[in-house]
Write a protein that holds these residues in place. Sequence first.
Motif, PDB file in Angstrom:
ATOM      1  N   UNK A   1      43.797 -38.533  -3.805  1.00 14.02           N
ATOM      2  CA  UNK A   1      43.353 -38.671  -5.196  1.00 14.02           C
ATOM      3  C   UNK A   1      41.957 -39.278  -5.245  1.00 14.02           C
ATOM      4  N   UNK A   2      41.700 -40.252  -4.381  1.00 10.59           N
ATOM      5  CA  UNK A   2      40.359 -40.831  -4.300  1.00 10.59           C
ATOM      6  C   UNK A   2      39.339 -39.779  -3.889  1.00 10.59           C
ATOM      7  N   UNK A   3      39.712 -38.946  -2.906  1.00  9.46           N
ATOM      8  CA  UNK A   3      38.813 -37.898  -2.431  1.00  9.46           C
ATOM      9  C   UNK A   3      38.525 -36.879  -3.529  1.00  9.46           C
ATOM     10  N   UNK A   4      39.549 -36.460  -4.265  1.00 11.73           N
ATOM     11  CA  UNK A   4      39.358 -35.485  -5.337  1.00 11.73           C
ATOM     12  C   UNK A   4      38.485 -36.057  -6.448  1.00 11.73           C
ATOM     13  N   UNK A   5      38.694 -37.321  -6.766  1.00 11.62           N
ATOM     14  CA  UNK A   5      37.872 -37.967  -7.802  1.00 11.62           C
ATOM     15  C   UNK A   5      36.410 -38.021  -7.369  1.00 11.62           C
ATOM     16  N   UNK A   6      36.181 -38.385  -6.112  1.00  9.09           N
ATOM     17  CA  UNK A   6      34.809 -38.442  -5.593  1.00  9.09           C
ATOM     18  C   UNK A   6      34.174 -37.060  -5.611  1.00  9.09           C
ATOM     19  N   UNK A   7      34.894 -36.047  -5.123  1.00  9.37           N
ATOM     20  CA  UNK A   7      34.332 -34.695  -5.046  1.00  9.37           C
ATOM     21  C   UNK A   7      33.962 -34.152  -6.413  1.00  9.37           C
ATOM     22  N   UNK A   8      34.788 -34.450  -7.415  1.00  5.48           N
ATOM     23  CA  UNK A   8      34.508 -33.975  -8.763  1.00  5.48           C
ATOM     24  C   UNK A   8      33.178 -34.536  -9.277  1.00  5.48           C
ATOM     25  N   UNK A   9      32.945 -35.822  -9.044  1.00  6.47           N
ATOM     26  CA  UNK A   9      31.702 -36.438  -9.515  1.00  6.47           C
ATOM     27  C   UNK A   9      30.536 -36.189  -8.568  1.00  6.47           C
ATOM     28  N   UNK A  10      30.829 -36.033  -7.284  1.00  4.24           N
ATOM     29  CA  UNK A  10      29.784 -35.738  -6.300  1.00  4.24           C
ATOM     30  C   UNK A  10      29.096 -34.427  -6.650  1.00  4.24           C
ATOM     31  N   UNK A  11      29.882 -33.437  -7.016  1.00  3.08           N
ATOM     32  CA  UNK A  11      29.334 -32.149  -7.442  1.00  3.08           C
ATOM     33  C   UNK A  11      28.605 -32.277  -8.779  1.00  3.08           C
ATOM     34  N   UNK A  12      29.146 -33.092  -9.678  1.00  5.85           N
ATOM     35  CA  UNK A  12      28.555 -33.256 -11.012  1.00  5.85           C
ATOM     36  C   UNK A  12      27.187 -33.929 -10.946  1.00  5.85           C
ATOM     37  N   UNK A  13      26.976 -34.765  -9.951  1.00  5.16           N
ATOM     38  CA  UNK A  13      25.694 -35.471  -9.817  1.00  5.16           C
ATOM     39  C   UNK A  13      24.544 -34.509  -9.541  1.00  5.16           C
ATOM     40  N   UNK A  14      24.813 -33.418  -8.814  1.00  7.63           N
ATOM     41  CA  UNK A  14      23.726 -32.541  -8.363  1.00  7.63           C
ATOM     42  C   UNK A  14      23.716 -31.148  -8.996  1.00  7.63           C
ATOM     43  N   UNK A  15      24.889 -30.528  -9.157  1.00 14.69           N
ATOM     44  CA  UNK A  15      24.934 -29.114  -9.541  1.00 14.69           C
ATOM     45  C   UNK A  15      24.410 -28.846 -10.959  1.00 14.69           C
ATOM     46  N   UNK A  16      24.808 -29.600 -12.001  1.00 16.23           N
ATOM     47  CA  UNK A  16      24.277 -29.300 -13.344  1.00 16.23           C
ATOM     48  C   UNK A  16      22.754 -29.296 -13.416  1.00 16.23           C
ATOM     49  N   UNK A  17      22.122 -30.245 -12.734  1.00 17.06           N
ATOM     50  CA  UNK A  17      20.659 -30.276 -12.748  1.00 17.06           C
ATOM     51  C   UNK A  17      20.086 -29.077 -12.006  1.00 17.06           C
ATOM     52  N   UNK A  18      20.742 -28.666 -10.925  1.00 16.55           N
ATOM     53  CA  UNK A  18      20.298 -27.483 -10.209  1.00 16.55           C
ATOM     54  C   UNK A  18      20.405 -26.253 -11.096  1.00 16.55           C
ATOM     55  N   UNK A  19      21.460 -26.157 -11.888  1.00 17.21           N
ATOM     56  CA  UNK A  19      21.619 -25.030 -12.805  1.00 17.21           C
ATOM     57  C   UNK A  19      20.501 -25.004 -13.841  1.00 17.21           C
ATOM     58  N   UNK A  20      20.088 -26.175 -14.296  1.00 21.20           N
ATOM     59  CA  UNK A  20      19.005 -26.244 -15.280  1.00 21.20           C
ATOM     60  C   UNK A  20      17.687 -25.747 -14.706  1.00 21.20           C
ATOM     61  N   UNK A  21      17.446 -26.028 -13.416  1.00 21.66           N
ATOM     62  CA  UNK A  21      16.204 -25.556 -12.795  1.00 21.66           C
ATOM     63  C   UNK A  21      16.174 -24.033 -12.678  1.00 21.66           C
ATOM     64  N   UNK A  22      17.344 -23.397 -12.724  1.00 18.60           N
ATOM     65  CA  UNK A  22      17.426 -21.939 -12.579  1.00 18.60           C
ATOM     66  C   UNK A  22      17.215 -21.200 -13.895  1.00 18.60           C
ATOM     67  N   UNK A  23      17.462 -21.864 -15.019  1.00 20.95           N
ATOM     68  CA  UNK A  23      17.421 -21.156 -16.307  1.00 20.95           C
ATOM     69  C   UNK A  23      16.298 -21.611 -17.215  1.00 20.95           C
ATOM     70  N   UNK A  24      15.655 -22.727 -16.904  1.00 16.95           N
ATOM     71  CA  UNK A  24      14.614 -23.250 -17.786  1.00 16.95           C
ATOM     72  C   UNK A  24      13.368 -23.623 -16.995  1.00 16.95           C
TER      73      UNK A  24
END
Length: 311
Positions: free
Chosen positions: A62-85
């Motif tokens: 459960x600790x690992x899943x919680x970390x992975x969920x936020x670990x991805x959230x820290x980087x991926x949304x901003x990367x998506x923004x660089x692709x569309x704007x």
Amino acid sequence: MSNRSQVTTFFLVGLPHPPALDTLLFGIFLVIYVLTVLGNLLILLVIRVDSRLHTPMYYFLTNLSFIDMWFSTVTVPKMLMTLVSPDGGAISFQSCVAQLYSFHFLGSTECFLYTIMSYDRYLAIRYPLRYSSMMSGRACALLATGTWLSGSLHSAVQTTLTFRLPYCGPSHIQHYFCDAPPILKLACADTLANEMVIFVNIGVVASGCFLLIVLSYVSIVCSILKIRTSEGRRRAFQTCASHCIVVLCFFVPCVFIYLRPGSRDAVDGAVAVFYTVLTPLLNPVVYTLRNKEVKGALLRLKDKVAGSQCE
């Protein structure tokens, strides 16, 4: 940390790719991100509601899943923004500090957690009769708390070392998130001492954790080989296989980026995708598809939901 810096906004260049692939990459990474969040949330839900999974192994999962969920959230949304704007790569100085701290906080905590999980598997296989008493609820809570506190301290060191230097331009970070190596290239001061300290710091943590994991699994293999029945050996190996897969997918890219001389922006960015985008998705896939207990819990949850809808 930023009182000597003239730069107030950084610009993330993003992944190197032909502009024609912007839409395709956006779609691919968006789907991966959504699946990552939903997959890890599902694991958290299943372990929460199924009392059969209230064991040390799944507590750490459960600790690992919680970390992975936020670990991805820290980087991926901003990367998506660089692709569309065109301005999607802009990130304020303070936000860059926060992103770097969060990234290393979650990443180093996950590194420590993998070590604890290998130790847990070692105790479960080496001392099956005493396992429950050795890995009590209190012991699990203390070990998990230690990983989070250690990750926080490790990240604070990385962030302080990176942003204590002045940044007066240029401001374009050759990466898709704020990480220490590409940021240090923009500093208006000698960064050799910083690079050496960061190299040693990350090297000690990553190498130390990986060595402990290897030692744990050497002991595990020796214990498994002593099991008399082939079925018992098969089940023991299967229990540890999932952990070995995700450990390799996490550590190998990290070692490649942080523990080698020199740096190549394009290569580092591509390799970083493995442990920032793919590994957080791989964890729920591996732990569900290869784990009979989790698959059974998912089926029971499905039947429970279906039964409540029929009433």
